[in-house]
Structure formats: C-alpha cells, structure tokens
Design a protein around this motif. Structure first.
Motif, PDB file in Angstrom:
ATOM      1  N   ILE A 135       0.843  -1.200   0.000  1.00  0.00           N
ATOM      2  CA  ILE A 135       0.000   0.000   0.000  1.00  0.00           C
ATOM      3  C   ILE A 135       0.875   1.246   0.000  1.00  0.00           C
ATOM      4  N   LYS A 136       1.894   1.244   0.830  1.00  0.00           N
ATOM      5  CA  LYS A 136       2.798   2.401   0.943  1.00  0.00           C
ATOM      6  C   LYS A 136       3.516   2.679  -0.380  1.00  0.00           C
ATOM      7  N   ALA A 137       3.866   1.615  -1.091  1.00  0.00           N
ATOM      8  CA  ALA A 137       4.559   1.791  -2.365  1.00  0.00           C
ATOM      9  C   ALA A 137       3.666   2.471  -3.397  1.00  0.00           C
ATOM     10  N   ASP A 138       2.382   2.121  -3.407  1.00  0.00           N
ATOM     11  CA  ASP A 138       1.454   2.709  -4.379  1.00  0.00           C
ATOM     12  C   ASP A 138       0.904   4.056  -3.923  1.00  0.00           C
ATOM     13  N   TYR A 139       0.765   4.230  -2.609  1.00  0.00           N
ATOM     14  CA  TYR A 139       0.172   5.450  -2.060  1.00  0.00           C
ATOM     15  C   TYR A 139       1.024   5.950  -0.894  1.00  0.00           C
ATOM     16  N   PRO A 140       2.165   6.572  -1.207  1.00  0.00           N
ATOM     17  CA  PRO A 140       3.115   6.946  -0.154  1.00  0.00           C
ATOM     18  C   PRO A 140       2.606   8.028   0.788  1.00  0.00           C
ATOM     19  N   PHE A 141       1.474   8.643   0.467  1.00  0.00           N
ATOM     20  CA  PHE A 141       0.969   9.715   1.348  1.00  0.00           C
ATOM     21  C   PHE A 141       0.316   9.175   2.616  1.00  0.00           C
ATOM     22  N   TYR A 142      -0.002   7.864   2.669  1.00  0.00           N
ATOM     23  CA  TYR A 142      -0.629   7.314   3.873  1.00  0.00           C
ATOM     24  C   TYR A 142       0.374   7.195   5.024  1.00  0.00           C
ATOM     25  N   ASP A 145       0.972   3.466  10.206  1.00  0.00           N
ATOM     26  CA  ASP A 145       1.292   2.946  11.546  1.00  0.00           C
ATOM     27  C   ASP A 145       0.097   2.158  12.074  1.00  0.00           C
ATOM     28  N   GLY A 146       0.349   0.920  12.474  1.00  0.00           N
ATOM     29  CA  GLY A 146      -0.707   0.083  13.032  1.00  0.00           C
ATOM     30  C   GLY A 146      -1.522  -0.675  11.996  1.00  0.00           C
ATOM     31  N   ILE A 147      -1.294  -0.416  10.706  1.00  0.00           N
ATOM     32  CA  ILE A 147      -2.059  -1.080   9.646  1.00  0.00           C
ATOM     33  C   ILE A 147      -1.332  -2.349   9.199  1.00  0.00           C
ATOM     34  N   ILE A 148      -2.069  -3.453   9.134  1.00  0.00           N
ATOM     35  CA  ILE A 148      -1.503  -4.733   8.721  1.00  0.00           C
ATOM     36  C   ILE A 148      -1.567  -4.888   7.209  1.00  0.00           C
ATOM     37  N   GLY A 149      -2.693  -4.508   6.627  1.00  0.00           N
ATOM     38  CA  GLY A 149      -2.883  -4.653   5.192  1.00  0.00           C
ATOM     39  C   GLY A 149      -4.209  -4.057   4.781  1.00  0.00           C
ATOM     40  N   ALA A 245     -10.825  21.239   1.142  1.00  0.00           N
ATOM     41  CA  ALA A 245      -9.679  21.523   0.279  1.00  0.00           C
ATOM     42  C   ALA A 245      -8.407  21.309   1.077  1.00  0.00           C
ATOM     43  N   ALA A 246      -7.364  20.871   0.394  1.00  0.00           N
ATOM     44  CA  ALA A 246      -6.071  20.650   1.044  1.00  0.00           C
ATOM     45  C   ALA A 246      -5.085  21.720   0.590  1.00  0.00           C
ATOM     46  N   GLU A 247      -4.363  22.296   1.560  1.00  0.00           N
ATOM     47  CA  GLU A 247      -3.341  23.288   1.216  1.00  0.00           C
ATOM     48  C   GLU A 247      -2.269  22.658   0.343  1.00  0.00           C
ATOM     49  N   ASN A 248      -1.971  21.390   0.620  1.00  0.00           N
ATOM     50  CA  ASN A 248      -0.996  20.645  -0.185  1.00  0.00           C
ATOM     51  C   ASN A 248      -1.689  19.419  -0.772  1.00  0.00           C
ATOM     52  N   PRO A 249      -2.309  19.548  -1.944  1.00  0.00           N
ATOM     53  CA  PRO A 249      -3.037  18.426  -2.539  1.00  0.00           C
ATOM     54  C   PRO A 249      -2.120  17.227  -2.790  1.00  0.00           C
ATOM     55  N   LEU A 250      -2.703  16.056  -2.744  1.00  0.00           N
ATOM     56  CA  LEU A 250      -1.942  14.840  -2.986  1.00  0.00           C
ATOM     57  C   LEU A 250      -1.528  14.763  -4.451  1.00  0.00           C
ATOM     58  N   ASP A 251      -0.458  14.033  -4.720  1.00  0.00           N
ATOM     59  CA  ASP A 251       0.062  13.957  -6.088  1.00  0.00           C
ATOM     60  C   ASP A 251      -0.615  12.874  -6.916  1.00  0.00           C
ATOM     61  N   ARG A 252      -1.605  12.211  -6.350  1.00  0.00           N
ATOM     62  CA  ARG A 252      -2.372  11.186  -7.066  1.00  0.00           C
ATOM     63  C   ARG A 252      -3.741  11.062  -6.410  1.00  0.00           C
ATOM     64  N   ASP A 253      -4.647  10.347  -7.068  1.00  0.00           N
ATOM     65  CA  ASP A 253      -6.001  10.206  -6.543  1.00  0.00           C
ATOM     66  C   ASP A 253      -5.999   9.466  -5.206  1.00  0.00           C
ATOM     67  N   LEU A 254      -6.871   9.906  -4.328  1.00  0.00           N
ATOM     68  CA  LEU A 254      -7.056   9.242  -3.038  1.00  0.00           C
ATOM     69  C   LEU A 254      -8.186   8.231  -3.168  1.00  0.00           C
ATOM     70  N   ALA A 305      -5.981  13.803   9.438  1.00  0.00           N
ATOM     71  CA  ALA A 305      -4.606  14.286   9.591  1.00  0.00           C
ATOM     72  C   ALA A 305      -3.652  13.181  10.035  1.00  0.00           C
ATOM     73  N   THR A 306      -4.173  12.214  10.775  1.00  0.00           N
ATOM     74  CA  THR A 306      -3.340  11.093  11.211  1.00  0.00           C
ATOM     75  C   THR A 306      -3.065  10.130  10.060  1.00  0.00           C
ATOM     76  N   ARG A 307      -4.120   9.780   9.321  1.00  0.00           N
ATOM     77  CA  ARG A 307      -3.967   8.778   8.258  1.00  0.00           C
ATOM     78  C   ARG A 307      -3.260   9.357   7.035  1.00  0.00           C
ATOM     79  N   VAL A 308      -3.506  10.645   6.739  1.00  0.00           N
ATOM     80  CA  VAL A 308      -2.858  11.318   5.608  1.00  0.00           C
ATOM     81  C   VAL A 308      -2.250  12.610   6.143  1.00  0.00           C
ATOM     82  N   PRO A 309      -0.980  12.601   6.557  1.00  0.00           N
ATOM     83  CA  PRO A 309      -0.373  13.785   7.188  1.00  0.00           C
ATOM     84  C   PRO A 309      -0.501  15.064   6.367  1.00  0.00           C
ATOM     85  N   ALA A 310      -0.612  14.957   5.048  1.00  0.00           N
ATOM     86  CA  ALA A 310      -0.799  16.155   4.219  1.00  0.00           C
ATOM     87  C   ALA A 310      -2.116  16.860   4.539  1.00  0.00           C
ATOM     88  N   PHE A 311      -3.042  16.153   5.187  1.00  0.00           N
ATOM     89  CA  PHE A 311      -4.332  16.736   5.517  1.00  0.00           C
ATOM     90  C   PHE A 311      -4.326  17.457   6.868  1.00  0.00           C
TER      91      PHE A 311
END
Length: 399
Positions: A135-142, A145-149, A245-254, A305-311
């Motif tokens: 998941i991290k490789a495809d969506y590095p913005f997540y 921590d604590g996630i198994i899969g 709206a996000a001040e720093n939008p993600l670089d790919r679809d969420l 904000a916890t799951r996606v720090p950019a938020f």
C-alpha cells in the motif's frame, strides 16, 4: 398537491426518488408490462431525500455473492447508460475508478479481507489484498502505523454521477407513461381478509385503487408499512459528509479509504470528501437534518490528519447531514412482497448501499411485478421472510 388523472392504477409507487424512479423506469420500458403506474412523491424538490444526499459511490467489495453481482450489474449499467436509455441525448456517465481501500489494523479483520478478496476474485472482481508495504509503495501519502494490510480494487469501483441517472430515470419513466404526482399517501386500505392492498388515500383526499403497492419511501419506509398494518425494521439514521480543500493536494487520486476508525475519505474532483457515522447512532426524526459540528473537529479531522499527514492543513468547504434508510436487523435491503399481504412490495432498508444497488434492484422488482419471479438475478435472499424468521442476511462489508 396534485390529484392523479385516474382513480385506479395497476401499480402505485410510494416515493419517487431513486428507487421509485428506478422501479417506474424498468417497469415502463418492459414490453411485457402494459399496466398503469402512479408514482406519489411528497416532496418533488427531493431536497431532503437520501438520493439528494448520496455520495454516489459503487463497490464490488462485499462478502455476499449476490451483493457483488448486484454491483457488477451497477457498473455495467453505468458504462452502458446511453444504450440502456435508448436516447441519443443521454449523456455518458463516467465511473471514477479510484477504488475502495479497506484498511485493517488487526489480524482478524485482515483475515476477513483475505477471505472476501477470494470471493470477489472468483466472481471476476479486480480486488487485491495488499500488505502495508505494498500500500505504501502505491500510495506513499498514507501513514500506515498500526495497519496490517488492506483490500483495494481499481476496476469498476469508485464514484459516479448518480444525480444524472436519477434525473433520466424519472424523465424517461414519465415519457414511457408513468404518472408522477406531488402528493402523499396517508391511508392504505386492505381488503376484508387483510391479504391484499385495495387502495390508498392521498393527502388531497382522493382514493386510488391499486393492483400492487410498492414501498419506495426511503427512511420513511416503516411509516408507510404501518399504514398497511405491517412492520419493517427500517429507521432514519444520520450520516455526515464533508467536502474539504487541502493546502498541499496529494500527487495522485485518493482511493475511497475506509479507516479503522469508521471515517472514510476520497478524492472529489479538485477537493476531497470525507464522511462518518456519529459515535452515538440513534434513530432520528424524519425531518432532523441538524449537523453535529463537533464531529468534524473531534473525530473526522484528527483521523484525516493522522492517516494522511498532508491533511493537517485543510479547509472545510461544505458539509451536510443526510439519512440512511437503516435496516436495524441486518443492514441489508428488504426486497419483494410481504409474506401475507401479497401485493405489498418492499424496496427498503438499503443502509447506505442504495444508489449503487438501484439498477439491479429496480430491475428485479420490476421483474417480480411483471412475472411473479426474478429473472435476471435471484434477489430472493433479500425477501421479507427472513425478517419474520429472524434469519439475518450476512454481509461482512458494511460501512
């Protein structure tokens, strides 16, 4: 209030929003059905209907085979909308396939995801079970921590323009002969033996005979059923939606991410959408759409904000509270005739699955009314009989 044109109809549909219009459209286009249709809608603006508050999402990530097949037909319907409408003016409906991302923070839920992925894959869905590293490789913005899969599917899973589908169903149903009136059913009268509905009385005073009555009244389903002396375990429950709206939008679809906290989030054009149930989730009054603004500050935003720090730096743009037609028994639809009152048809209790299931469910109910059986897809497991027998329909993937 509008009076209907006639005093007798073969089918009277109570409620003209997504499901009333789906059933009316499927019925009116069926060459084997030559009856008359009356759709009674209490609020033709649909301002407070569940249809108007939907997030228009569709997923194949269910655990029950029939729910997966229902959504697969939903995707087929979306992609083939212009062909189904048989109208050169019909628009293309785009399915934004960002997919759902179910995140597991414990081994028991991770195992459930693996098991449901196997079922979905067997039926042709594109769901993949992913480790946290994948998941991290495809969506590095997540922050994982604590996630198994998690489970994710990028094929025919995401969101679409449900409002346009509803609008075309209603418009084409009318063009095909269904009559819509701004009115309200206030009395349902049965025959002397109590096994059939004979007529409905409207708020404007007219008494209308009917061959079949279809309950498409959304969160008000129990009120409609009680007019016929019937009980159904459906109640209105609030669900909250936030556009930010996000001040720093993600670089790919969420993807539509279902966090273990119960908060979900996804891309929504240039903005983002989030939602959740309240921690205390009681039935509410039919006209109660008051928002609990503390929910955003105390639950939703911290999870985002916890799951996606950019938020951490976001601005709330809009929010609203809508109602689920919540089936308190097993959170799945109740479809088809009552066991004793044979011409009272339920189309109720979708518990948040309604829009994505409306193409298949509307088709199935129209088949039942026309032929006395389901022909395209067997929906009998959603029948009212299970309510009487207290035999729950088991679906592990309920949001």
């Amino acid at each position: 209030m509008q009076a209907p044109e006639n005093t007798s109809y073969d089918v009277v549909i109570v409620g003209g929003a997504m499901y009333g219009s789906s059933v009316a459209w499927w019925l009116s286009r069926n060459p084997d059905f030559n009856g008359s249709i009356l759709v009674v809608e209490r609020d033709p603006t649909y301002e407070f209907s569940s249809t108007s508050h939907t997030n228009s999402c569709i997923r194949q990530q269910f655990s029950a085979e029939v729910n997966i097949k229902i959504s697969q037909f939903g995707a087929e319907f979306i992609h083939g909308f212009q062909d189904f409408m048989q109208d050169d003016d019909a628009p293309e409906i785009v399915l934004q396939s960002y997919g759902y991302m179910y995140l597991a923070d414990n081994e028991a839920f991770a195992q459930t995801l693996r098991e449901t992925q196997a079922i979905q894959q067997r039926l042709g869905a594109g769901t993949k079970y992913m480790s946290a590293d994948e998941i991290k490789a495809d969506y590095p913005f997540y922050n994982l921590d604590g996630i198994i899969g998690g489970n994710h599917n990028l094929i025919n899973e995401g969101y679409f323009d449900g409002g346009t589908i509803f609008d075309w169903w209603r418009r084409k149903a009318r063009a095909q002969g269904a009559e819509y009136v701004h009115n309200e059913v206030v009395v349902i009268t049965k025959n002397a033996s109590g096994d059939r509905v004979e007529s409905v009385t409207l708020a404007s005073g007219e008494v209308v005979s009917c061959g079949t009555l279809v309950n498409c009244s959304g969160p008000r389903a129990a009120r409609t059923a009680r007019m016929a002396g019937l009980e159904i375990p459906v109640e209105p429950r609030k669900r909250y939606t936030y556009i930010f709206a996000a001040e720093n939008p993600l670089d790919r679809d969420l993807p539509l991410t279902i966090d273990p906290s119960g908060v979900h989030m996804r891309s929504d054009g240039k903005y983002y959408l989030a939602g959740c149930p309240p921690d205390d989730d009681p039935a509410v009054e039919y006209d109660d759409f008051v928002e609990d603004h503390s929910l955003w500050q105390e639950k939703v935003w911290p999870v985002l904000a916890t799951r996606v720090p950019a938020f951490e730096a976001i601005k709330l743009m809009n929010s609203w509270a809508g109602h689920y037609a919540y089936n308190v028994f097993d959170q799945n639809a109740i479809i088809g005739p009552h066991t004793q009152v044979s011409n009272f048809i339920f189309v109720n209790g979708f518990s948040g699955h309604g829009l994505q299931q409306s193409p298949a469910m509307g088709r199935g109910v129209a088949e039942w009314i026309t032929y006395g059986e389901y022909r395209s897809l067997d929906l009998s497991s959603f029948g009212y009989e299970r309510i009487e027998k207290h035999t729950a329909f088991v679906e592990k993937a309920v949001i």
